[in-house]
Design a protein around this motif. Structure first.
Motif, PDB file in Angstrom:
ATOM      1  N   LYS A 131      23.427  60.158 -54.562  1.00 28.57           N
ATOM      2  CA  LYS A 131      22.669  60.801 -55.650  1.00 28.57           C
ATOM      3  C   LYS A 131      23.551  61.087 -56.855  1.00 28.57           C
ATOM      4  CE  LYS A 131      19.206  62.932 -52.657  1.00 28.57           C
ATOM      5  NZ  LYS A 131      18.597  64.202 -52.199  1.00 28.57           N
ATOM      6  N   ASP A 146      24.039  57.835 -58.736  1.00 26.54           N
ATOM      7  CA  ASP A 146      22.815  57.475 -59.451  1.00 26.54           C
ATOM      8  C   ASP A 146      22.640  58.322 -60.713  1.00 26.54           C
ATOM      9  OD1 ASP A 146      22.323  55.606 -57.532  1.00 26.54           O
ATOM     10  OD2 ASP A 146      20.911  56.852 -56.393  1.00 26.54           O
ATOM     11  N   HIS A 147      22.999  59.600 -60.650  1.00 28.28           N
ATOM     12  CA  HIS A 147      22.884  60.472 -61.818  1.00 28.28           C
ATOM     13  C   HIS A 147      23.849  60.037 -62.924  1.00 28.28           C
ATOM     14  CE1 HIS A 147      22.122  64.092 -64.124  1.00 28.28           C
ATOM     15  NE2 HIS A 147      23.429  64.331 -64.177  1.00 28.28           N
TER      16      HIS A 147
END
Length: 256
Positions: A192, A195-196
């Motif tokens: 995550k 992805d950010h």
């Protein structure tokens, strides 16, 4: 009892103090599991039951002529008479189990007192054949050796199949397994976070430029069945020609 008294081999009547008297046979060995005794002539002559099985056993090489049973035989007493054997000390033979006429189990033991005996060896008469039963330690050793053989064979087979997949260095086996295990482990928090970061970079970068336009008169190829309405209205007599490719003056079409 219908007994068949047998004299020990090389031991005949005579004066024991005589220097020329033959000596008694040596006691049998401890491990005689590799031999079998059977006297078919005796079996054809006498019935094999609990009364005569000891006389038959005395013919075999397993019999110890220094036992207390032999002393009772010399005194014309039944060799398995427990009332006399319990009063003696030393080596003796006893019939522990009987399944007439097929199985008789003889036990060799050392008697220290009327109530105290120490088992030494076990013999069994199976359908007229006499064997020595293996000791428990030998049975365990044989079973463990057989199990180790099959385990070693399994590892050899597995190693031969692994060689076809890829070579594994035994010294670096531990170091190579750890990174592989680390790669297989997935940290969703880390996924995550990456992805950010990628999304924030995509917002900061300028938008991708538009692709250049097609040359005039060029129609991009499309799949069958996906033609638009403009291509359906085009003149089917005019072939599609790529104006970028120079096909030479002889092949160039003239439009009126």
């Amino acid at each position: 009892m219908a007994a068949t008294p047998m004299m020990p081999p090389n031991l005949g009547p005579g004066n024991p103090n005589d220097g020329n008297a033959p000596a008694a046979p040596p006691p049998p060995g401890t491990d005689m599991t590799g031999i079998c005794f059977r006297d078919q002539l005796w079996l054809n002559t006498y019935p094999l039951d609990r009364n005569l099985v000891f006389d038959y056993f005395a013919l075999s090489p397993f019999y110890d002529y220094t036992c207390n049973n032999e002393q009772l035989r010399m005194r014309s007493i039944h060799p398995l008479d427990i009332s006399h054997l319990s009063k003696m000390t030393g080596i003796e033979f006893m019939v522990s189990e009987v399944m007439e006429p097929h199985l008789f189990i003889m036990r060799k033991q050392k008697r220290d007192s009327p109530e105290r005996v120490t088992p030494m060896l076990t013999y069994y008469v199976l359908d007229g054949s006499i064997y020595q039963a293996p000791q428990l330690c030998n049975v365990f050793a044989a079973r463990v050796g057989r199990a180790l053989y099959h385990i070693s064979k399994a590892f050899t087979t597995a190693a031969s199949k692994l060689e076809k997949v890829g070579y594994v260095d035994p010294e670096n086996e531990n170091t190579s397994v750890e990174p592989k295990a680390a790669k297989e482990a997935i940290d969703f928090k880390e996924v995550k976070r990456v992805d950010h970061i990628l999304a924030s970079l995509q917002r900061k970068l300028p938008p991708a430029p538009q692709p250049p336009p097609f040359p005039e008169g060029y129609t991009p190829p499309t799949a069958e069945g996906e033609q638009g309405p403009e291509t359906e209205q085009a003149d089917p007599k005019l072939p599609l020609v790529d104006p970028i490719l120079d096909q030479g003056p002889s092949k160039r079409l003239k439009y009126s």
